[in-house]
Design a protein around this motif. Structure first.
Motif, PDB file in Angstrom:
ATOM      1  N   UNK A   1       5.401  15.250   3.797  1.00 13.33           N
ATOM      2  CA  UNK A   1       4.075  15.876   3.797  1.00 13.33           C
ATOM      3  C   UNK A   1       3.131  14.893   3.396  1.00 13.33           C
ATOM      4  N   UNK A   2       3.272  13.816   2.463  1.00 11.34           N
ATOM      5  CA  UNK A   2       2.574  12.923   2.039  1.00 11.34           C
ATOM      6  C   UNK A   2       2.234  11.746   3.175  1.00 11.34           C
ATOM      7  N   UNK A   3       3.153  11.525   3.881  1.00 16.19           N
ATOM      8  CA  UNK A   3       2.872  10.751   4.969  1.00 16.19           C
ATOM      9  C   UNK A   3       2.045  11.254   6.126  1.00 16.19           C
ATOM     10  N   UNK A   4       2.358  12.585   6.289  1.00 21.20           N
ATOM     11  CA  UNK A   4       1.449  13.231   7.270  1.00 21.20           C
ATOM     12  C   UNK A   4      -0.324  13.284   6.958  1.00 21.20           C
ATOM     13  N   UNK A   5      -0.123  13.466   5.509  1.00 22.56           N
ATOM     14  CA  UNK A   5      -1.548  13.424   5.062  1.00 22.56           C
ATOM     15  C   UNK A   5      -2.107  11.994   5.091  1.00 22.56           C
ATOM     16  N   UNK A   6      -1.727  10.926   4.974  1.00 21.89           N
ATOM     17  CA  UNK A   6      -2.093   9.775   4.825  1.00 21.89           C
ATOM     18  C   UNK A   6      -2.441   9.410   6.325  1.00 21.89           C
ATOM     19  N   UNK A   7      -1.776   9.913   7.302  1.00 19.08           N
ATOM     20  CA  UNK A   7      -1.992   9.597   8.759  1.00 19.08           C
ATOM     21  C   UNK A   7      -3.052  10.459   9.109  1.00 19.08           C
ATOM     22  N   UNK A   8      -3.437  11.657   8.619  1.00 16.10           N
ATOM     23  CA  UNK A   8      -4.340  12.477   8.970  1.00 16.10           C
ATOM     24  C   UNK A   8      -5.566  11.965   8.093  1.00 16.10           C
ATOM     25  N   UNK A   9      -5.687  11.456   6.991  1.00 15.36           N
ATOM     26  CA  UNK A   9      -6.676  10.689   6.492  1.00 15.36           C
ATOM     27  C   UNK A   9      -7.116   9.437   7.223  1.00 15.36           C
ATOM     28  N   UNK A  10      -6.182   8.629   7.610  1.00 19.80           N
ATOM     29  CA  UNK A  10      -6.644   7.432   8.159  1.00 19.80           C
ATOM     30  C   UNK A  10      -7.335   7.727   9.544  1.00 19.80           C
TER      31      UNK A  10
ATOM     32  N   UNK B   1      -2.061  -3.577  -5.681  1.00 24.67           N
ATOM     33  CA  UNK B   1      -0.921  -3.892  -5.060  1.00 24.67           C
ATOM     34  C   UNK B   1       0.288  -3.035  -5.718  1.00 24.67           C
ATOM     35  N   UNK B   2       0.215  -2.896  -7.130  1.00 26.81           N
ATOM     36  CA  UNK B   2       1.246  -2.109  -7.681  1.00 26.81           C
ATOM     37  C   UNK B   2       1.288  -0.489  -7.553  1.00 26.81           C
ATOM     38  N   UNK B   3      -0.132  -0.283  -7.523  1.00 22.41           N
ATOM     39  CA  UNK B   3      -0.177   1.621  -7.017  1.00 22.41           C
ATOM     40  C   UNK B   3       0.213   1.601  -5.829  1.00 22.41           C
ATOM     41  N   UNK B   4      -0.176   0.761  -4.688  1.00 21.62           N
ATOM     42  CA  UNK B   4       0.018   0.775  -3.374  1.00 21.62           C
ATOM     43  C   UNK B   4       1.698   0.861  -3.313  1.00 21.62           C
ATOM     44  N   UNK B   5       2.275  -0.116  -3.894  1.00 23.02           N
ATOM     45  CA  UNK B   5       3.919   0.006  -3.879  1.00 23.02           C
ATOM     46  C   UNK B   5       4.484   1.297  -4.234  1.00 23.02           C
ATOM     47  N   UNK B   6       3.680   1.826  -5.508  1.00 23.22           N
ATOM     48  CA  UNK B   6       4.278   3.215  -5.761  1.00 23.22           C
ATOM     49  C   UNK B   6       4.012   4.575  -4.644  1.00 23.22           C
ATOM     50  N   UNK B   7       3.002   4.354  -4.283  1.00 24.34           N
ATOM     51  CA  UNK B   7       2.725   5.169  -3.084  1.00 24.34           C
ATOM     52  C   UNK B   7       3.494   5.182  -1.973  1.00 24.34           C
ATOM     53  N   UNK B   8       3.763   3.595  -1.516  1.00 22.45           N
ATOM     54  CA  UNK B   8       4.926   3.671  -0.412  1.00 22.45           C
ATOM     55  C   UNK B   8       6.099   4.034  -0.786  1.00 22.45           C
ATOM     56  N   UNK B   9       6.754   3.847  -1.870  1.00 19.53           N
ATOM     57  CA  UNK B   9       7.939   4.515  -2.115  1.00 19.53           C
ATOM     58  C   UNK B   9       7.947   5.883  -2.247  1.00 19.53           C
ATOM     59  N   UNK B  10       6.957   6.549  -2.496  1.00 17.80           N
ATOM     60  CA  UNK B  10       6.806   7.982  -2.286  1.00 17.80           C
ATOM     61  C   UNK B  10       6.696   8.526  -0.695  1.00 17.80           C
ATOM     62  N   UNK B  11       5.771   7.755  -0.029  1.00 17.30           N
ATOM     63  CA  UNK B  11       5.812   7.866   1.450  1.00 17.30           C
ATOM     64  C   UNK B  11       7.245   7.770   2.082  1.00 17.30           C
ATOM     65  N   UNK B  12       8.021   7.062   1.713  1.00 17.26           N
ATOM     66  CA  UNK B  12       9.371   6.663   2.011  1.00 17.26           C
ATOM     67  C   UNK B  12      10.337   8.108   2.178  1.00 17.26           C
ATOM     68  N   UNK B  13       9.874   8.935   1.087  1.00 20.33           N
ATOM     69  CA  UNK B  13      10.553   9.962   0.793  1.00 20.33           C
ATOM     70  C   UNK B  13       9.914  11.518   0.983  1.00 20.33           C
ATOM     71  N   UNK B  14       8.436  11.434   1.313  1.00 17.56           N
ATOM     72  CA  UNK B  14       7.747  12.439   1.415  1.00 17.56           C
ATOM     73  C   UNK B  14       7.158  12.677   2.466  1.00 17.56           C
TER      74      UNK B  14
END
Length: 114
Positions: free
Chosen positions: A34-43, A19-32
């Motif tokens: 490129x990272x959001x697009x990558x997560x969407x492609x991976x999913x 949960x802690x790691x996921x929260x850190x990633x979600x904070x990054x996704x809110x501002x990045x």
């Protein structure tokens, strides 16, 4: 983006982070973006592969493969190798390794039991 970032985002997309790691990633996704697009492609890729693999998982095992496995020496024993001896690894020195120590100062030995 480095390999560690990619692996972390992949683990996030697969739901493998704490949960802690996921929260850190979600904070990054809110501002990045490129990272959001990558997560969407991976999913999306995972979803497509899962659909393809589900078909394979429901197919019956070919009789030829069953026959091959059952006639193999390992197949006759239920997939278990004959137990001749077991090897257990244990640390020689359980003290923590400090930065100044040489790699050889913390060795591992094999103990053989019959």
């Amino acid at each position: 983006m480095n390999d560690t970032d990619f692996e972390t985002l992949m683990a996030y997309a697969d739901g493998e982070l704490s949960a802690e790691q996921a929260q850190a990633v979600e904070a990054r996704l809110a501002v990045d973006a490129e990272a959001r697009e990558l997560v969407e492609r991976l999913r999306q890729t995972r979803s497509e592969l899962a659909a393809e693999m589900d078909v394979l998982l429901t197919e019956p095992v070919p009789q030829r493969l069953i026959d091959t496995v059952m006639h193999h020496p390992m197949g006759a024993m239920g997939g278990r190798a004959p137990a001749t001896e077991a090897v257990a690894l244990r640390p020689v020195d359980a003290r923590p390794l400090d930065a100044s120590a040489q790699p050889s100062s913390r060795a591992t030995t094999a103990t053989t039991t019959a």
